[in-house]
Scaffold this motif. Sequence first.
Motif, PDB file in Angstrom:
ATOM      1  N   THR A   9       3.679 -13.790  21.771  1.00  0.00           N
ATOM      2  CA  THR A   9       2.178 -13.842  21.990  1.00  0.00           C
ATOM      3  C   THR A   9       1.560 -12.736  21.200  1.00  0.00           C
ATOM      4  OG1 THR A   9       2.400 -15.082  24.026  1.00  0.00           O
ATOM      5  CG2 THR A   9       0.436 -13.945  23.426  1.00  0.00           C
ATOM      6  N   LYS A  10       0.419 -13.075  20.629  1.00  0.00           N
ATOM      7  CA  LYS A  10      -0.267 -11.712  19.752  1.00  0.00           C
ATOM      8  C   LYS A  10      -1.653 -12.264  19.683  1.00  0.00           C
ATOM      9  CE  LYS A  10       0.851  -8.469  18.814  1.00  0.00           C
ATOM     10  NZ  LYS A  10       0.791  -7.220  19.726  1.00  0.00           N
ATOM     11  N   GLY A  11      -2.546 -11.195  19.743  1.00  0.00           N
ATOM     12  CA  GLY A  11      -3.941 -11.584  19.810  1.00  0.00           C
ATOM     13  C   GLY A  11      -4.335 -11.572  18.324  1.00  0.00           C
ATOM     14  N   ILE A  12      -4.027 -12.738  17.595  1.00  0.00           N
ATOM     15  CA  ILE A  12      -4.369 -13.025  16.229  1.00  0.00           C
ATOM     16  C   ILE A  12      -5.514 -14.290  16.039  1.00  0.00           C
ATOM     17  CG2 ILE A  12      -3.454 -13.829  13.989  1.00  0.00           C
ATOM     18  CD1 ILE A  12      -2.907 -11.101  14.212  1.00  0.00           C
ATOM     19  N   ASP A  46      -2.395  -2.803  17.579  1.00  0.00           N
ATOM     20  CA  ASP A  46      -2.650  -3.984  17.195  1.00  0.00           C
ATOM     21  C   ASP A  46      -1.401  -4.285  16.414  1.00  0.00           C
ATOM     22  OD1 ASP A  46      -3.385  -6.576  16.180  1.00  0.00           O
ATOM     23  OD2 ASP A  46      -5.329  -5.681  15.228  1.00  0.00           O
ATOM     24  N   PHE A  47      -0.321  -4.855  17.116  1.00  0.00           N
ATOM     25  CA  PHE A  47       0.743  -5.207  16.375  1.00  0.00           C
ATOM     26  C   PHE A  47       0.808  -6.311  15.379  1.00  0.00           C
ATOM     27  CE2 PHE A  47       5.805  -6.137  16.385  1.00  0.00           C
ATOM     28  CZ  PHE A  47       6.026  -5.050  15.950  1.00  0.00           C
ATOM     29  N   GLY A  48      -0.108  -7.247  15.775  1.00  0.00           N
ATOM     30  CA  GLY A  48      -0.097  -8.659  14.990  1.00  0.00           C
ATOM     31  C   GLY A  48      -0.659  -8.274  13.697  1.00  0.00           C
ATOM     32  N   VAL A 100      -3.843 -17.417   4.896  1.00  0.00           N
ATOM     33  CA  VAL A 100      -2.848 -18.427   5.295  1.00  0.00           C
ATOM     34  C   VAL A 100      -1.888 -17.890   6.381  1.00  0.00           C
ATOM     35  CG1 VAL A 100      -0.864 -19.536   4.277  1.00  0.00           C
ATOM     36  CG2 VAL A 100      -3.107 -19.690   3.205  1.00  0.00           C
ATOM     37  N   PHE A 101      -1.363 -16.409   6.101  1.00  0.00           N
ATOM     38  CA  PHE A 101      -0.535 -15.807   7.000  1.00  0.00           C
ATOM     39  C   PHE A 101      -1.092 -15.728   8.404  1.00  0.00           C
ATOM     40  CE2 PHE A 101       2.580 -13.411   3.798  1.00  0.00           C
ATOM     41  CZ  PHE A 101       2.998 -14.658   3.364  1.00  0.00           C
ATOM     42  N   GLN A 102      -2.116 -15.517   8.543  1.00  0.00           N
ATOM     43  CA  GLN A 102      -2.978 -15.211   9.855  1.00  0.00           C
ATOM     44  C   GLN A 102      -2.968 -16.730  10.607  1.00  0.00           C
ATOM     45  OE1 GLN A 102      -6.261 -12.607   9.675  1.00  0.00           O
ATOM     46  NE2 GLN A 102      -7.433 -13.548  11.566  1.00  0.00           N
ATOM     47  N   SER A 103      -3.573 -17.797   9.686  1.00  0.00           N
ATOM     48  CA  SER A 103      -3.463 -18.933  10.557  1.00  0.00           C
ATOM     49  C   SER A 103      -2.132 -19.385  10.809  1.00  0.00           C
ATOM     50  CB  SER A 103      -4.327 -20.112   9.445  1.00  0.00           C
ATOM     51  OG  SER A 103      -3.227 -20.136   8.344  1.00  0.00           O
ATOM     52  N   LEU A 104      -1.026 -19.106   9.888  1.00  0.00           N
ATOM     53  CA  LEU A 104       0.285 -19.339  10.311  1.00  0.00           C
ATOM     54  C   LEU A 104       0.693 -18.711  11.511  1.00  0.00           C
ATOM     55  CD1 LEU A 104       2.778 -21.074   9.448  1.00  0.00           C
ATOM     56  CD2 LEU A 104       3.668 -19.062   8.043  1.00  0.00           C
ATOM     57  N   MET A 105       0.276 -17.369  11.788  1.00  0.00           N
ATOM     58  CA  MET A 105       0.808 -16.567  12.898  1.00  0.00           C
ATOM     59  C   MET A 105       0.140 -17.319  14.206  1.00  0.00           C
ATOM     60  SD  MET A 105       0.981 -12.861  11.199  1.00  0.00           S
ATOM     61  CE  MET A 105       1.294 -11.879  12.880  1.00  0.00           C
ATOM     62  N   ASN A 106      -1.285 -17.477  14.156  1.00  0.00           N
ATOM     63  CA  ASN A 106      -1.834 -17.880  15.270  1.00  0.00           C
ATOM     64  C   ASN A 106      -1.437 -19.463  15.672  1.00  0.00           C
ATOM     65  OD1 ASN A 106      -4.358 -19.917  16.355  1.00  0.00           O
ATOM     66  ND2 ASN A 106      -5.023 -17.947  16.717  1.00  0.00           N
ATOM     67  N   ILE A 107      -0.987 -20.456  14.625  1.00  0.00           N
ATOM     68  CA  ILE A 107      -0.717 -21.526  15.117  1.00  0.00           C
ATOM     69  C   ILE A 107       0.789 -21.258  15.686  1.00  0.00           C
ATOM     70  CG2 ILE A 107       0.058 -23.800  14.107  1.00  0.00           C
ATOM     71  CD1 ILE A 107      -2.379 -23.520  12.429  1.00  0.00           C
ATOM     72  N   SER A 108       1.466 -20.472  14.989  1.00  0.00           N
ATOM     73  CA  SER A 108       3.063 -20.265  15.513  1.00  0.00           C
ATOM     74  C   SER A 108       3.122 -19.885  17.209  1.00  0.00           C
ATOM     75  CB  SER A 108       3.886 -19.204  14.479  1.00  0.00           C
ATOM     76  OG  SER A 108       3.928 -19.913  13.452  1.00  0.00           O
ATOM     77  N   VAL A 109       2.037 -18.611  17.499  1.00  0.00           N
ATOM     78  CA  VAL A 109       1.925 -18.574  18.885  1.00  0.00           C
ATOM     79  C   VAL A 109       1.649 -19.772  19.649  1.00  0.00           C
ATOM     80  CG1 VAL A 109       0.477 -17.025  20.267  1.00  0.00           C
ATOM     81  CG2 VAL A 109       1.521 -15.980  18.248  1.00  0.00           C
ATOM     82  N   PHE A 134      -0.403  -5.208  12.322  1.00  0.00           N
ATOM     83  CA  PHE A 134       0.459  -4.487  11.686  1.00  0.00           C
ATOM     84  C   PHE A 134       1.461  -5.323  10.938  1.00  0.00           C
ATOM     85  CE2 PHE A 134       4.479  -2.620  11.909  1.00  0.00           C
ATOM     86  CZ  PHE A 134       4.570  -1.256  11.300  1.00  0.00           C
ATOM     87  N   VAL A 135       1.810  -6.297  11.608  1.00  0.00           N
ATOM     88  CA  VAL A 135       2.901  -7.182  10.879  1.00  0.00           C
ATOM     89  C   VAL A 135       2.183  -8.074   9.734  1.00  0.00           C
ATOM     90  CG1 VAL A 135       4.055  -9.582  11.254  1.00  0.00           C
ATOM     91  CG2 VAL A 135       4.171  -7.711  13.042  1.00  0.00           C
ATOM     92  N   LEU A 136       0.954  -8.479   9.870  1.00  0.00           N
ATOM     93  CA  LEU A 136       0.185  -9.395   8.856  1.00  0.00           C
ATOM     94  C   LEU A 136       0.113  -8.541   7.722  1.00  0.00           C
ATOM     95  CD1 LEU A 136      -1.506 -11.868   7.823  1.00  0.00           C
ATOM     96  CD2 LEU A 136      -3.230 -10.895   9.212  1.00  0.00           C
ATOM     97  N   ILE A 137      -0.454  -7.272   7.745  1.00  0.00           N
ATOM     98  CA  ILE A 137      -0.728  -6.309   6.704  1.00  0.00           C
ATOM     99  C   ILE A 137       0.638  -6.001   5.952  1.00  0.00           C
ATOM    100  CG2 ILE A 137      -1.006  -4.030   5.980  1.00  0.00           C
ATOM    101  CD1 ILE A 137      -3.234  -3.989   7.840  1.00  0.00           C
ATOM    102  N   GLY A 138       1.738  -6.010   6.767  1.00  0.00           N
ATOM    103  CA  GLY A 138       3.112  -5.788   6.074  1.00  0.00           C
ATOM    104  C   GLY A 138       3.613  -6.892   5.162  1.00  0.00           C
ATOM    105  N   ALA A 139       3.336  -8.090   5.894  1.00  0.00           N
ATOM    106  CA  ALA A 139       3.507  -9.532   5.218  1.00  0.00           C
ATOM    107  C   ALA A 139       2.815  -9.661   3.923  1.00  0.00           C
ATOM    108  CB  ALA A 139       3.383 -10.595   6.048  1.00  0.00           C
ATOM    109  N   VAL A 140       1.475  -9.298   3.970  1.00  0.00           N
ATOM    110  CA  VAL A 140       0.494  -9.388   2.574  1.00  0.00           C
ATOM    111  C   VAL A 140       1.085  -8.636   1.410  1.00  0.00           C
ATOM    112  CG1 VAL A 140      -1.713  -9.400   1.860  1.00  0.00           C
ATOM    113  CG2 VAL A 140      -1.333 -10.429   3.757  1.00  0.00           C
ATOM    114  N   THR A 141       1.284  -7.294   1.979  1.00  0.00           N
ATOM    115  CA  THR A 141       1.793  -6.180   0.954  1.00  0.00           C
ATOM    116  C   THR A 141       3.095  -6.725   0.330  1.00  0.00           C
ATOM    117  OG1 THR A 141       0.747  -4.489   2.330  1.00  0.00           O
ATOM    118  CG2 THR A 141       2.430  -3.700   0.602  1.00  0.00           C
TER     119      THR A 141
END
Length: 367
Positions: free
Chosen positions: A329-332, A160-162, A313-322, A164-171
């Motif tokens: 494309t990521k399954g977020i 689940d690469f999406g 907020v990051f999750q919504s930003l990633m989804n809308i950006s996709v 993975f990136v989200l957790i890294g950004a929040v950290t």
Amino acid sequence: MVKPSGIDRALLAVSLLLIAVGFLMIFSTTPVIAREKYGDSLHFLNKQLAYLALGLLVFAALIFYRSPFYLNPRLVMAAMALAFTGLSLVFFFRKVNGTSRWIRVAGLSLQPSEFAKIALVLYLAMMLSRRETDIHNLKGLGLLLLPVAFMEGLILKEPDFGSFVLIGAVTMVMLFVAGLRLRYFAMSLLLLAPLLVLLVRGDPMRQERIRSFLNPELYASTQGFQATQSTYAIGSGGLFGQGIGNSTQKLFFLPYAYSDFIFAIIAEELGFFGALAVIALFVLYFLRGMVIARHSDNPHTYLLVTGLVALIVFQSLMNISVAVGLFPTKGIPLPFISSGGTSLLGSLIVTGIVLNVSRQRKVVFTP
């Protein structure tokens, strides 16, 4: 006189509005595919309603719980233990679309990574707010971040690469708020950039997605199909949209129109202004969350609220950006809105904790 400040009504209203938008769009996007796959046009809507009922019970319990349970170290470590257990159990269940992300119990599907993200924010807020924590001691910081690395490894194995990136950004956000010096961020980026390149180069699917993202017209019928159809949906909506229920892309043209690409259908049916209104709701969510964080009583809750709000907020930003073609494309899922019970439940848990923090805060009233 000192009194509790009460829950943040603006954040509560924004959250309920986002849920309402979600149910409106699920009602609009799912009848045809639900009837085709399950013989029941209300299958997805009824399933989401069941999760909403459960979620609202948990939501209310979290808001009105008298003590700040999220400050209890034992509870935080128990949440982390459950998170790791859930992330490990997914590999014993049947794969879906080549991934191991779900646990199925009594007809229900749960995605442990959604709850693991929340547990990780609870853990980081607790550890980073301790007086004895020195985040500029590299050895100590490395030990503190060891559970983060372990969790990232399990999520990457699903894969689940999406997330993975989200957790890294929040950290990274939480470390920044905790006061980590900028030179350490520069060092981290120098280390992480080659790692991300290796992760992409080591997986043919990720390579294809990057290529299709950079050259969508060359992959419009293969890896870039979803992104291309999403662009068609957004473009056909114009300023005011085709009207609720009038989307053509949801009719088996755009895959996962009810979940990962639901924002594209919002833009198609409600138009530019409707999509802008949804973005505005997430902006308001961020602003109210930051107000609650800024007015919190201690560094622990400040870090906690900041991390939880960043998660949404990051999750919504990633989804809308996709959806609009600004991110591969990521399954977020889109928080509160996408069809998916675990995502909705996770969003309600996050908001319930944030509202409990706002309710626990004490305000001094003078006659």
